[in-house]
Design a protein around this motif. Sequence first.
Motif, PDB file in Angstrom:
ATOM      1  N   ALA A   1     -26.988  12.976   4.129  1.00 55.46           N
ATOM      2  CA  ALA A   1     -27.339  12.952   2.701  1.00 55.46           C
ATOM      3  C   ALA A   1     -27.095  14.246   1.937  1.00 55.46           C
ATOM      4  N   GLN A   2     -26.272  15.155   2.460  1.00 51.45           N
ATOM      5  CA  GLN A   2     -25.967  16.367   1.704  1.00 51.45           C
ATOM      6  C   GLN A   2     -25.293  16.017   0.377  1.00 51.45           C
ATOM      7  N   THR A   3     -24.290  15.157   0.417  1.00 53.68           N
ATOM      8  CA  THR A   3     -23.585  14.774  -0.796  1.00 53.68           C
ATOM      9  C   THR A   3     -24.510  14.008  -1.739  1.00 53.68           C
ATOM     10  N   SER A   4     -25.356  13.167  -1.194  1.00 59.58           N
ATOM     11  CA  SER A   4     -26.305  12.420  -2.034  1.00 59.58           C
ATOM     12  C   SER A   4     -27.203  13.375  -2.805  1.00 59.58           C
ATOM     13  N   LEU A   5     -27.674  14.409  -2.146  1.00 60.60           N
ATOM     14  CA  LEU A   5     -28.527  15.395  -2.817  1.00 60.60           C
ATOM     15  C   LEU A   5     -27.756  16.098  -3.935  1.00 60.60           C
ATOM     16  N   LEU A   6     -26.541  16.508  -3.656  1.00 62.78           N
ATOM     17  CA  LEU A   6     -25.740  17.180  -4.674  1.00 62.78           C
ATOM     18  C   LEU A   6     -25.445  16.259  -5.853  1.00 62.78           C
ATOM     19  N   ARG A   7     -25.197  14.992  -5.587  1.00 57.78           N
ATOM     20  CA  ARG A   7     -24.946  14.032  -6.670  1.00 57.78           C
ATOM     21  C   ARG A   7     -26.207  13.819  -7.509  1.00 57.78           C
TER      22      ARG A   7
END
Length: 120
Positions: free
Chosen positions: A18-24
Amino acid sequence: MKISANRVTCLTGESGAAQTSLLRLLNRMNEPDSGSVFYQDQLLDNLNPIEHRRKVTLLSQTPFTIPGTIEENLQLGLELTDKSNAEFVKALDTVLLQKSLSDDAEILSGGEKQRLALAR
């Protein structure tokens, strides 16, 4: 999770963690299913998404480019800022992209496309 101001923060984890999810979420490209997201003590829901994205940018591994020249790709960024075409060369210098504004953006390498996206 709280991220301190004026510090470099690195998000790590396995694929799908979920790294990308957090950034989004931080960039308001996605909205949370539950809970709230704050930026500098302000609820993101209360911030204008365009104004917020001028401060908090996201560069994906596969950056968006349009068919055409480097200059045409940079012009996309002018819609979100008060900068002028005269600053295009300076932007390319800042990201160390040594290309002509008339060069075809589609033939750039992956790293060069990322630099073009940063300059935009």
